[in-house]
Design a protein around this motif. Structure first.
Motif, PDB file in Angstrom:
ATOM      1  N   GLY A 240       0.833  -1.214   0.139  1.00 24.38           N
ATOM      2  CA  GLY A 240      -0.026  -0.059   0.041  1.00 24.38           C
ATOM      3  C   GLY A 240       0.787   1.257  -0.020  1.00 24.38           C
ATOM      4  O   GLY A 240       0.149   2.479   0.064  1.00 24.38           O
ATOM      5  N   THR A 241       2.159   1.157  -0.181  1.00 17.27           N
ATOM      6  CA  THR A 241       3.058   2.437  -0.143  1.00 17.27           C
ATOM      7  C   THR A 241       3.924   2.207  -1.467  1.00 17.27           C
ATOM      8  O   THR A 241       5.109   2.110  -1.287  1.00 17.27           O
ATOM      9  CB  THR A 241       3.840   2.467   1.144  1.00 17.27           C
ATOM     10  OG1 THR A 241       3.054   2.225   2.265  1.00 17.27           O
ATOM     11  CG2 THR A 241       4.793   3.656   1.208  1.00 17.27           C
ATOM     12  N   PRO A 242       3.335   2.746  -2.441  1.00 19.62           N
ATOM     13  CA  PRO A 242       4.225   2.696  -3.819  1.00 19.62           C
ATOM     14  C   PRO A 242       5.210   3.896  -3.615  1.00 19.62           C
ATOM     15  O   PRO A 242       4.917   4.951  -2.929  1.00 19.62           O
ATOM     16  CB  PRO A 242       3.382   3.360  -4.907  1.00 19.62           C
ATOM     17  CG  PRO A 242       2.166   3.582  -4.060  1.00 19.62           C
ATOM     18  CD  PRO A 242       1.949   2.919  -2.704  1.00 19.62           C
ATOM     19  N   HIS A 243       6.417   3.279  -4.021  1.00 19.81           N
ATOM     20  CA  HIS A 243       7.823   4.458  -3.613  1.00 19.81           C
ATOM     21  C   HIS A 243       8.759   3.856  -4.619  1.00 19.81           C
ATOM     22  O   HIS A 243       8.851   2.868  -5.054  1.00 19.81           O
ATOM     23  CB  HIS A 243       7.981   4.859  -2.084  1.00 19.81           C
ATOM     24  CG  HIS A 243       8.765   3.661  -1.747  1.00 19.81           C
ATOM     25  ND1 HIS A 243       7.725   2.398  -1.129  1.00 19.81           N
ATOM     26  CD2 HIS A 243      10.077   3.289  -1.523  1.00 19.81           C
ATOM     27  CE1 HIS A 243       8.803   1.488  -0.525  1.00 19.81           C
ATOM     28  NE2 HIS A 243      10.133   1.880  -0.743  1.00 19.81           N
ATOM     29  N   LEU A 244       9.771   4.916  -4.812  1.00 27.16           N
ATOM     30  CA  LEU A 244      10.875   4.599  -5.388  1.00 27.16           C
ATOM     31  C   LEU A 244      11.940   4.516  -4.363  1.00 27.16           C
ATOM     32  O   LEU A 244      12.068   5.497  -3.638  1.00 27.16           O
ATOM     33  CB  LEU A 244      11.267   5.689  -6.534  1.00 27.16           C
ATOM     34  CG  LEU A 244      12.739   5.541  -7.166  1.00 27.16           C
ATOM     35  CD1 LEU A 244      12.721   4.244  -8.081  1.00 27.16           C
ATOM     36  CD2 LEU A 244      13.101   6.711  -7.982  1.00 27.16           C
ATOM     37  N   HIS A 245      12.932   3.463  -4.538  1.00 25.93           N
ATOM     38  CA  HIS A 245      14.021   3.444  -3.422  1.00 25.93           C
ATOM     39  C   HIS A 245      15.149   3.815  -4.306  1.00 25.93           C
ATOM     40  O   HIS A 245      15.357   3.135  -5.425  1.00 25.93           O
ATOM     41  CB  HIS A 245      13.946   2.006  -3.062  1.00 25.93           C
ATOM     42  CG  HIS A 245      15.040   1.480  -2.408  1.00 25.93           C
ATOM     43  ND1 HIS A 245      15.160   1.300  -0.713  1.00 25.93           N
ATOM     44  CD2 HIS A 245      16.444   1.272  -2.500  1.00 25.93           C
ATOM     45  CE1 HIS A 245      16.399   0.841  -0.389  1.00 25.93           C
ATOM     46  NE2 HIS A 245      17.074   0.719  -1.544  1.00 25.93           N
ATOM     47  N   PHE A 246      15.808   4.807  -3.989  1.00 29.35           N
ATOM     48  CA  PHE A 246      16.702   5.374  -4.922  1.00 29.35           C
ATOM     49  C   PHE A 246      18.086   5.504  -3.881  1.00 29.35           C
ATOM     50  O   PHE A 246      18.194   6.114  -2.855  1.00 29.35           O
ATOM     51  CB  PHE A 246      16.514   6.729  -5.494  1.00 29.35           C
ATOM     52  CG  PHE A 246      17.589   7.287  -6.298  1.00 29.35           C
ATOM     53  CD1 PHE A 246      17.779   6.685  -7.438  1.00 29.35           C
ATOM     54  CD2 PHE A 246      18.247   8.674  -5.706  1.00 29.35           C
ATOM     55  CE1 PHE A 246      18.780   7.396  -8.203  1.00 29.35           C
ATOM     56  CE2 PHE A 246      19.337   9.011  -6.508  1.00 29.35           C
ATOM     57  CZ  PHE A 246      19.403   8.627  -7.901  1.00 29.35           C
ATOM     58  N   THR A 247      19.533   5.191  -4.522  1.00 25.47           N
ATOM     59  CA  THR A 247      20.562   5.592  -3.889  1.00 25.47           C
ATOM     60  C   THR A 247      21.456   5.721  -4.796  1.00 25.47           C
ATOM     61  O   THR A 247      21.507   5.482  -6.238  1.00 25.47           O
ATOM     62  CB  THR A 247      20.952   4.573  -2.742  1.00 25.47           C
ATOM     63  OG1 THR A 247      21.923   5.125  -2.197  1.00 25.47           O
ATOM     64  CG2 THR A 247      21.530   3.143  -3.507  1.00 25.47           C
ATOM     65  N   ILE A 248      22.800   6.187  -4.595  1.00 23.83           N
ATOM     66  CA  ILE A 248      24.003   6.287  -5.586  1.00 23.83           C
ATOM     67  C   ILE A 248      25.147   5.385  -4.968  1.00 23.83           C
ATOM     68  O   ILE A 248      25.451   5.527  -3.755  1.00 23.83           O
ATOM     69  CB  ILE A 248      24.390   7.828  -5.551  1.00 23.83           C
ATOM     70  CG1 ILE A 248      23.278   8.543  -6.207  1.00 23.83           C
ATOM     71  CG2 ILE A 248      25.761   7.721  -6.571  1.00 23.83           C
ATOM     72  CD1 ILE A 248      23.759  10.256  -5.984  1.00 23.83           C
ATOM     73  N   PHE A 249      25.743   4.686  -5.636  1.00 21.09           N
ATOM     74  CA  PHE A 249      27.021   3.704  -5.196  1.00 21.09           C
ATOM     75  C   PHE A 249      28.228   4.438  -5.986  1.00 21.09           C
ATOM     76  O   PHE A 249      28.130   4.737  -7.178  1.00 21.09           O
ATOM     77  CB  PHE A 249      26.626   2.451  -5.937  1.00 21.09           C
ATOM     78  CG  PHE A 249      25.525   1.649  -5.133  1.00 21.09           C
ATOM     79  CD1 PHE A 249      25.714   1.398  -3.884  1.00 21.09           C
ATOM     80  CD2 PHE A 249      24.496   1.246  -5.925  1.00 21.09           C
ATOM     81  CE1 PHE A 249      24.725   0.561  -3.076  1.00 21.09           C
ATOM     82  CE2 PHE A 249      23.256   0.295  -5.165  1.00 21.09           C
ATOM     83  CZ  PHE A 249      23.675   0.350  -3.704  1.00 21.09           C
TER      84      PHE A 249
END
Length: 278
Positions: A240-249
């Motif tokens: 129920g919680t659509p989101h983008l998981h974003f990070t930089i490596f």
């Protein structure tokens, strides 16, 4: 006339005898008042339970009312004489009664940043990434809607990413110019995109996508702002919680797309907002 007097005297004597017999039977416990006997209005309605009288109890003890009487004394025992109030079985909750379940805490609710986070330890990386003006990779979202949850714990591990909440199907945008290095599906990240920057020094990681953009393939060039996918809940994201998981490596010398040192992108966006407002 004498016959009438005799009949009246006989009737009076008979009634007196009946009354005396009734009192004696009640006294001996051989007679119980019926359900239609009048009850004194001084007795409040309550839950009643019979008293078990001990053999040594006196007659006065048996017929003593537990309630104070405000009416004139009656020659007959009160309806409450052999009863006392029984405690309600529901006055206190049972110790095993289930408690109200606490509302589910979603850690990724977007709130404005309350303070600027510290920059990454390697100021060289920070300076290079800041110079590139990394874009927030979800269409229509600005930094005031984000929260820095990069360092939050998720079970036994650190999050090391920023969760960007948006309605399902919102376009996900390339954060920088680069190359789509890998399209991958995992149990944790679901549908994911690994984009290398143009120098091959950093990898931009996008996870929990609902679907990829039409025609997206590995090895194709991406420009900042290009649509590469859509926000969803694939992988282990809450349904129920659509989101983008974003990070930089930051990539190592081996340039492995699945391996690198996580860099928090939030300060880049927060400091950019401050400089624009300053």
């Amino acid at each position: 006339m004498n016959r009438l007097r005799q009949a009246a005297a006989f009737l009076a004597g008979f009634l007196v005898g009946v009354v005396v017999l009734y009192v004696l039977l009640l006294w001996k416990g051989q007679l119980v008042r019926g359900p239609f006997a009048p009850v004194s209005s001084a007795v409040p309605p309550t839950t009643l339970a019979p008293i078990s009288a001990s053999p040594a109890a006196s007659a006065s003890d048996l017929f003593a009312s537990p309630f104070p009487s405000v009416s004139a004394p009656s020659p007959f025992p009160s309806a409450s004489s052999a009863f006392q109030a029984a405690p309600s079985p529901f006055t206190t909750p049972a110790p095993w009664a289930p408690q109200a379940e606490a509302a589910l805490a979603v850690p990724d609710v977007p709130t404005p940043p309350h303070a600027l986070p510290a920059p990454p330890p390697d100021l060289g990386d920070f300076a290079r990434l800041k110079a590139r003006s990394i874009a927030i990779p979800v269409q229509g979202v600005d930094v005031s809607q984000l929260r820095d949850n990069f360092s939050e714990m998720r079970g036994s591990r650190a999050h090391e990413a920023i969760d960007i909440l948006a309605p399902r199907g919102t376009p996900v945008l390339a954060a920088d110019d680069g190359v789509i290095q890998k399209l991958f599906t995992s149990a944790q990240g679901g549908l994911t995109v690994y984009e290398f920057d143009r120098d091959g020094a950093y990898c931009y990681y996008y996870a929990h996508l609902d679907r990829y953009a039409e025609g997206l393939t590995e090895g194709m060039a991406a420009r900042k702002g290009d649509v590469i996918g859509y926000v969803g809940t694939s992988g282990n994201a809450p349904p129920g919680t659509p989101h983008l998981h974003f990070t930089i490596f930051k990539l190592g010398p081996e340039k492995q797309w699945w391996k690198g040192t996580a860099v928090n992108p939030f300060p880049l966006w927060a400091l950019k907002k401050v400089s624009n407002n300053g």
